[in-house]
Write an enzyme that holds these catalytic residues in place. Structure first.
Site, PDB file in Angstrom:
ATOM      1  N   ASN A  68     -10.538  -3.450  -5.936  1.00 54.34           N
ATOM      2  CA  ASN A  68      -9.858  -2.358  -6.806  1.00 54.34           C
ATOM      3  C   ASN A  68     -10.349  -2.054  -8.029  1.00 54.34           C
ATOM      4  OD1 ASN A  68      -6.615  -3.442  -5.659  1.00 54.34           O
ATOM      5  ND2 ASN A  68      -7.788  -1.736  -4.980  1.00 54.34           N
TER       6      ASN A  68
ATOM      7  N   TRP B 102       2.868   8.031  -2.457  1.00 54.73           N
ATOM      8  CA  TRP B 102       4.181   8.481  -2.768  1.00 54.73           C
ATOM      9  C   TRP B 102       3.958   8.974  -4.099  1.00 54.73           C
ATOM     10  CZ3 TRP B 102       7.159   7.581  -7.141  1.00 54.73           C
ATOM     11  CH2 TRP B 102       8.582   7.639  -7.000  1.00 54.73           C
TER      12      TRP B 102
ATOM     13  N   GLU C 299       1.615 -13.577  12.450  1.00 55.02           N
ATOM     14  CA  GLU C 299       2.095 -12.340  13.011  1.00 55.02           C
ATOM     15  C   GLU C 299       2.008 -11.354  11.998  1.00 55.02           C
ATOM     16  OE1 GLU C 299       3.468 -12.098  15.897  1.00 55.02           O
ATOM     17  OE2 GLU C 299       2.817 -14.185  16.258  1.00 55.02           O
TER      18      GLU C 299
ATOM     19  N   ASP D  80       0.618  -1.152   0.034  1.00 45.98           N
ATOM     20  CA  ASP D  80      -0.025  -0.140  -0.003  1.00 45.98           C
ATOM     21  C   ASP D  80       0.826   1.251   0.137  1.00 45.98           C
ATOM     22  OD1 ASP D  80      -2.251   1.546   0.157  1.00 45.98           O
ATOM     23  OD2 ASP D  80      -2.646   1.185   2.174  1.00 45.98           O
TER      24      ASP D  80
ATOM     25  N   ARG E 152       2.125  -4.985   6.184  1.00 46.02           N
ATOM     26  CA  ARG E 152       1.277  -3.955   5.405  1.00 46.02           C
ATOM     27  C   ARG E 152       2.171  -2.861   5.232  1.00 46.02           C
ATOM     28  NH1 ARG E 152      -4.653  -2.591   4.482  1.00 46.02           N
ATOM     29  NH2 ARG E 152      -4.581  -0.761   3.287  1.00 46.02           N
TER      30      ARG E 152
HETATM   31  C1  FPP Z   1      -2.013   0.326  -3.049  1.00 49.86           C
HETATM   32  O1  FPP Z   1      -1.673   1.537  -3.348  1.00 49.86           O
HETATM   33  C2  FPP Z   1      -1.429  -0.552  -4.427  1.00 49.86           C
HETATM   34  C3  FPP Z   1      -2.170  -1.234  -5.328  1.00 49.86           C
HETATM   35  C4  FPP Z   1      -3.707  -1.087  -5.256  1.00 49.86           C
HETATM   36  C5  FPP Z   1      -1.365  -1.820  -6.322  1.00 49.86           C
HETATM   37  C6  FPP Z   1      -0.287  -2.785  -5.975  1.00 49.86           C
HETATM   38  C7  FPP Z   1       0.404  -2.699  -7.316  1.00 49.86           C
HETATM   39  C8  FPP Z   1       1.932  -2.736  -7.366  1.00 49.86           C
HETATM   40  C9  FPP Z   1       2.556  -2.561  -6.240  1.00 49.86           C
HETATM   41  C10 FPP Z   1       2.600  -2.844  -8.781  1.00 49.86           C
HETATM   42  C11 FPP Z   1       1.828  -3.650  -9.509  1.00 49.86           C
HETATM   43  C12 FPP Z   1       2.141  -5.014  -9.732  1.00 49.86           C
HETATM   44  C13 FPP Z   1       1.645  -5.930 -10.607  1.00 49.86           C
HETATM   45  C14 FPP Z   1       1.867  -7.221 -10.584  1.00 49.86           C
HETATM   46  C15 FPP Z   1       0.258  -5.396 -10.983  1.00 49.86           C
HETATM   47  P1  FPP Z   1      -2.670   2.759  -3.272  1.00 49.86           P
HETATM   48  O2  FPP Z   1      -2.913   3.043  -4.471  1.00 49.86           O
HETATM   49  O3  FPP Z   1      -3.921   2.378  -2.516  1.00 49.86           O
HETATM   50  O4  FPP Z   1      -2.094   3.723  -2.320  1.00 49.86           O
HETATM   51  P2  FPP Z   1      -2.580   4.900  -1.404  1.00 49.86           P
HETATM   52  O5  FPP Z   1      -3.243   4.367  -0.248  1.00 49.86           O
HETATM   53  O6  FPP Z   1      -1.357   5.690  -1.200  1.00 49.86           O
HETATM   54  O7  FPP Z   1      -3.738   5.926  -2.350  1.00 49.86           O
END
Ligand code: FPP
Length: 241
Positions: free
Chosen positions: A70, A27, A205, A22, A186
């Site tokens: 998502n 970022w 854990e 997450d 996480r």
């Molecule tokens: C959550 O960050 C992250 C995701 C929903 C996607 C995770 C995906 C990757 C790390 C890279 C892609 C890899 C593949 C294999 C597709 P967020 O968008 O919820 O962040 P935020 O909470 O800061 O908004």
């Protein structure tokens, strides 16, 4: 990625680590970049993180890349994540294969672009006999849906209620054949599990870090594993028993 030696594979090293990746959006926001750039940088980190866990003797790593929830994100973001998945299969999977990793997919495939679904099947097949780390990517995965689908499958097969035990149930989960996670990490500072491995997390854990996923590197891997090594796991029993 070489298999761990006996010294590395000790009770203080988790056999299976699972990660909720997450913080990509934040970022990007901190850098005034579009959210997609955050996901892109998150993807770039995957290989180093897999390697770092493998070198520390972790045998199973599971990454939460796209949840059943998502799909509710704006369509451009969903499309961006699908493109990243395709890129990861093209660029990361061959390197991981070379290093001996076995790749698995957890989740539904019927809602994915057929080309991506087929590419996933190919990667899983090509790497199936590899003996290095097992990397499972949860993509269109949801814990509740997984549990419901296992229940439906038992009912469809007419399994008698008295025969529904943990092993009958587990054999119908996406994670069939994988050990339960010992450690769930996480990133991104939120303190929740977000529908990830609900059944399998029973005795895991938990480790939460404010570090955003694109900043999570080998040093953070060490911190998480050190924290795990300091825990006393009792699985509902009494220490020392
Ligand atoms: C959550 O960050 C992250 C995701 C929903 C996607 C995770 C995906 C990757 C790390 C890279 C892609 C890899 C593949 C294999 C597709 P967020 O968008 O919820 O962040 P935020 O909470 O800061 O908004």
């Amino acid at each position: 990625m070489t298999p761990p030696n006996n010294e590395q594979e000790s009770a203080s090293t988790p056999r299976h680590v699972a990660i909720v990746m997450d913080g990509n959006g934040r970022w990007a926001r901190e850098r005034e970049l579009p959210r997609e750039q955050g996901h892109q940088h998150g993807r770039i980190k995957l290989h180093d993180v897999v390697r770092a866990f493998s070198e520390r003797g972790v045998r199973f790593l599971t990454l939460y890349a796209f949840s059943t929830e998502n799909w509710r994100r704006p369509s451009e973001e969903v499309q961006g994540l699908m493109t990243l998945a395709a890129e990861a299969i093209k660029q990361d999977a061959p390197r991981l294969h070379q290093e001996g990793a076995r790749l698995l997919h957890l989740g539904r495939k019927d809602r994915l672009d057929p080309d991506i679904a087929a590419a996933i099947d190919r990667v899983v097949d090509v790497t199936k006999d590899n003996t290095g780390i097992t990397l499972s990517v949860a993509f269109d995965y949801g814990g509740r849906e997984e549990i419901l689908e296992a229940a439906r499958s038992l009912m469809r097969d007419g399994v008698a209620a008295d025969n529904v035990d943990e092993s009958a149930f587990e054999s119908r989960l996406f994670t069939n054949g994988l050990p339960d996670p010992d450690l769930i990490i996480r990133t991104g500072g939120e303190l929740r599990i977000s529908n990830f491995l609900l059944w399998q997390a029973a005795y895991a854990e938990l480790y939460f870090t404010p570090t955003l996923w694109p900043d999570f590197g080998p040093q953070e891997v060490t911190k998480a594993l050190d924290s795990y090594a300091a825990r006393k796991r009792r699985f509902g029993g009494v220490e020392g028993e």
